[in-house]
Enzyme design. Structure first.
Site, PDB file in Angstrom:
ATOM      1  CE  LYS A 588      -4.510   0.691   1.848  1.00  0.00           C
ATOM      2  NZ  LYS A 588      -5.420   0.110   2.829  1.00  0.00           N
ATOM      3  CG  ASP A 624       3.804 -15.720 -14.011  1.00  0.00           C
ATOM      4  OD1 ASP A 624       2.875 -16.198 -13.317  1.00  0.00           O
ATOM      5  OD2 ASP A 624       4.683 -16.419 -14.543  1.00  0.00           O
TER       6      ASP A 624
END
Ligand code: ADP
Length: 884
Positions: A588, A624
């Site tokens: 964050k 990925d």
């Protein structure tokens, strides 16, 4: 002076001389004799013109740009490979049209062992003139009778005899055992055969005869037989040249250059049919009044003009016409002819050979002339010898020009400036006229100086070669069966693929429910794909094995821009957090736009410190697959699936939260990481698993695991191919059955070789280069077979992948209760991106198995970094919305 002048080809001035230097010539030779002989001299320039013109005609015919009566025919023979040397068995060979008015039957035994030859048994039958010129059926019945007569005295049983038919006339071949006669040549003229399949006519006749059950396996002409029968020397023999009654040549051409063949791989033997070469511009200047007379009086006036200057059927006739001409003008034989000399065909090739041979001396010439009813004087014999030599020398030179055209063609099609090649020669003109070959050789050296040509005399007049073709056909058929059997388990039917799709659906559902399943269906906590409204600057950390990539991702109305910097990971950091692996982490703290302009390294250090100290507050751990979906999702809001096909394979997609048992909440969506590489680890794929998959699995670091991945991804496809090649070698289908150490080496066959070998733009020659680099002892058929193996393996991989994608998109469609779903799949991975056919095969399979989904595949660029940034961007967007 033309360089060929040294061969005595240049038209000379001054004192008259024989075509052959150093030969005694009558000093009282008249102008008329000289004039006659002069007509048979050909200059170097004329030969070059013939070479060039013939080459042009050959190339035109290969391209299919020819009229109904082309100059040369360039007929494909359906012989696609030269012999291995391992062919064996007993074969009957029937020869028609190779040696004048006779028919030959041979019994050929091939031992399959180099250097070990069994002499063939053969019998020659003279074909009566009335059979040569009578009804076709009569000729074939005659042939069948000769066959029986020959076999009757051999200790053979009447079971499945295999016959090779050597039929040496221009034919349109449509198969190895199907051949339609275009036109008779060489003095044959039987009715009702032109336009017919001669193999069928022979089969019918054998059946009418009824004595033996014989399978006519292959039909070839004598040039092909000559080429194929050649003992393999330094390299394969890829040109066949015959000068017998007529003349013709064949050679191995790249199949892709032959327009009439629907085949772009491998080579095919082309019968040139150069006897019909007829370019007036090139041939006109070298034709004499005798050639015109001969043509006029022949069975086929206007046709086979080139052959009529070279073939053995015509050499004697040309000599005869010259002698008649000279006698009638009082120059020879005291101005007398004889009834024999005046009758067509009375001087045979044998006569010319005898009279031409300088070692035989004048006495021999004398004897031959007396046999012809003539009364020669001493000087006559010498002049007749000169005439014979002039006619034969011209024939050899013209033949050389034609052969030089073939060599030029080979140089071009093989892209080899300096060509080394063996030419198999056959026919009575070579056998009886030793000078023919020496003149031919010298002239070829001058016309094709970059070619290193070795001439190899044919064995058994090509009969062995015909047996060889028959044997090769039998061997190829057997090998093809074994190849097909081996690859059959890789060729999945639509039903099998639909079954994979159904099993995948079931495993997905179970995994989501938390029941036992080979699919783990991991929630990613990514709750939405980009909607395009995301804005801001984001920082992404891409953690690789040895490098840390820091990306600044700027998302604006203008799109996504990425700048990145790579840092190597300090050892203490690498050791400090063993968990990080290849995950891409988003925190964050890094998402705010106020990091712009700050020291990136500083932030990074702080982050790492925090992570070690207090377990960083991780917003999203993006693998990925998710990154790929998200990065493509920014460009296309329909992108709700991410697919990776690289070293490994995996898929993620947007699932309805209500279906995800392990996460609370009933509304909204969440991206699920399927970890589908493990699909089938519960044994559900065992029906599809081949012995080769089992070998690859057993040798892997995780036997029994990642079974789906092991059939699909880049880490394994090369290995599967290698195991198949080993098996085919052990069956003797590949590499002549020779196992090499290289091929036994694990991972020696890279998955990128599949891409290279299957690439459409690569000629088979380059495929051969790849395999030769691997030290594999290749024959021309091997390259084709290896290609087929690669295709089978990559096709199965792509289809299985497609079946999986079909399961995913169908689930999404059903989740949403849609009649039709429009969806995009973001894809990454080198195998998917670089293999020439993988992506289109995946798409085709999905279309087939999920017809109600309109699926677009998008290839991601920098999927991990950009995608990770977008995960954060979307998280920010959702967070802001919640705050509002
Ligand atoms: P990763 O999946 O490890 O992130 P890639 O997407 O680059 O990395 O995939 C690497 C895999 O791609 C390797 O296993 C390799 O076998 C395969 N590969 C490399 N080059 C090619 C190629 N030209 N065609 C097909 N596969 C290839």
């Amino acid at each position: 002076m033309d360089s060929i002048g040294s061969l005595g080809l240049q038209q000379g001035e001054g004192a008259p001389s024989c075509p052959q230097e150093g030969l005694p010539c009558p000093s009282n030779s008249s102008e008329m004799v000289q004039e006659c002989l002069q007509q048979f001299k050909v200059t170097g320039a004329q030969l070059r013109q013939i070479q060039t013109s013939l080459l042009g005609s050959m190339e035109q015919a290969l391209r299919g740009q020819v009229g109904p009566a082309p100059a040369v025919r360039m007929l494909p023979t359906y012989v696609g490979s030269t012999p291995h040397g391992t062919e064996k068995g007993d074969f009957v060979v029937l020869e028609l049209g190779a040696t004048g008015a006779s028919l030959r039957v041979l019994w050929v035994t091939l031992t399959g062992i180099e250097g070990h030859k069994v002499e063939p048994r053969s019998q020659e039958f003279v074909i009566p003139q009335e059979v040569m010129l009578g009804p076709g059926q009569q000729l074939f019945d005659f042939a069948a009778r000769c066959l029986s007569e020959f076999l009757d005295v051999l200790p053979v049983d009447n079971q499945g005899l295999q016959l090779g038919f050597s039929f040496s006339f221009p034919c349109h071949q449509t198969g190895l055992d199907k051949s339609t006669l275009i036109s008779w040549t060489k003095g044959f003229k039987c009715s009702d055969v032109e336009g017919q399949d001669v193999v069928q006519l022979l089969r019918d006749a054998i059946q009418r005869q009824g004595a033996y059950s014989i399978d006519v396996v292959a039909v070839v002409n004598d040039t092909v037989g000559t080429m194929m029968g050649c003992e393999p020397g330094v390299g394969p023999c890829e040109v066949g040249l015959v000068v017998d009654t007529g003349t013709n040549a064949c050679y191995m051409e790249e199949a892709r250059h032959v327009a009439v063949l629907d085949e772009d791989r491998g080579r095919v033997c082309i019968s040139i049919e150069w006897g019909s070469f007829s370019d007036e511009g090139a041939l006109g200047p070298v034709q004499t009044i005798f050639d015109h007379t001969l043509d006029h009086e022949s069975l086929n006036p206007g046709a086979q003009r080139f052959e009529k200057m070279i073939g053995g059927l015509y050499l004697g006739e040309l000599v005869r016409l010259v002698l008649v001409h000279l006698a009638q003008r009082g120059v020879l034989f005291g101005g007398h002819t004889s009834p024999v000399l005046r009758s067509q065909g009375s001087i045979l090739l044998e006569h010319v050979a005898e009279m031409e041979d300088p070692s035989a001396g004048a006495a021999r010439v004398h004897a031959v002339l007396q046999d012809l009813g003539l009364n020669p004087k001493a000087s006559d014999a010498e002049w007749v010898q000169c005439v014979c030599m002039a006619v034969c020398m011209r024939a050899a030179q013209l033949c050389a020009a034609a052969l030089a055209a073939v060599l030029s063609r080979l140089q071009y099609s093989r892209e080899q400036q300096a060509l080394q090649i063996a030419v198999a020669t056959g026919g009575r003109v070579f056998e009886r006229h030793p000078r023919f070959l020496s003149v031919l050789r010298e002239t070829v050296m001058l016309l094709a100086p970059n070619c290193d040509v070795s001439f190899i005399p044919s064995v058994d007049g090509g009969g062995r070669g015909v047996a060889m073709v028959t044997a090769v056909a039998a061997r190829l058929a057997a090998h093809r069966r074994l190849l097909e059997e081996t690859l059959a388990p890789f060729r999945l039917t639509r039903e099998q693929l639909a079954e994979v799709q159904a099993q995948m659906r079931e495993a997905m559902a179970k995994g989501l429910q938390g029941e036992a399943s080979s699919l783990r269906m991991l929630p990613t906590y990514v709750r939405a794909t980009p909607d395009g409204s995301e804005r801001g600057d984001f920082l992404a950390l891409d953690l690789g094995g040895t490098n840390f990539r820091v990306l600044l991702v700027r998302v604006t109305t203008g799109g996504v821009q990425i700048s990145s910097q790579i840092y190597s990971i300090p050892e203490c950091v690498a050791q400090g957090s063993g968990q990080q692996g290849i995950l891409l982490n988003w925190t964050k703290g890094f998402n705010a736009s106020d990091c712009e302009g700050q020291d990136v390294v500083c932030l990074l250090r702080e982050a790492i410190r925090r992570r070690q100290a207090v377990e960083l507050n991780v917003v999203a751990i993006v693998n990925d697959t998710v990154g790929t979906m998200m990065s493509c999702g920014y460009e296309d809001p329909h992108c709700e699936v991410g697919l990776i096909v690289g070293t490994g394979t995996n898929v993620c997609y947007m699932e309805e939260l209500r279906n995800v048992a392990s996460v609370d909440g009933d509304s909204g969506q969440m991206c699920i990481n399927t970890e589908w590489g493990a699909f089938g680890d519960d044994g559900s794929l065992s029906m599809l698993s081949t012995r080769f998959d089992a070998s690859v699995d057993q040798a892997s670091i995780n036997p029994g695991k990642q079974r789906f991945e092991k059939m699909i991804s880049g880490m394994y496809l090369g290995e599967i191919v290698r195991h198949i090649l080993l098996h085919l070698t052990s069956l003797g289908v590949l590499f002549r059955g020779q196992q090499t150490q290289r091929l036994q080496t694990r991972d020696i066959f890279k998955t990128k070789f599949l891409s290279e070998i299957e690439s459409d733009s690569l000629a088979l020659r380059q495929v051969r280069a790849i395999l030769e680099d691997l030290g594999l002892p290749l024959t021309s058929d091997d390259a084709l077979m290896v290609l087929e193996v690669c295709q089978a393996v990559s096709q199965r991989a792509a289809q299985l992948c497609g079946a999986g994608v079909a399961a995913v998109v169908e689930k999404i469609r059903e989740n949403r209760g849609l009649e039709e779903l429009t969806i995009s799949v973001g894809v990454d991975g080198t195998l998917y991106k670089l293999h020439p056919h993988f992506s289109s095969l995946v798409a085709a399979t999905v279309r087939e198995l999920a017809p109600r989904c309109v699926v677009t595949f998008l290839q991601s660029e920098d999927g991990s970094g950009k995608g990770a940034a977008l995960v954060t961007a979307v998280a920010c967007r959702l967070a802001q919305r919640t705050r509002i």
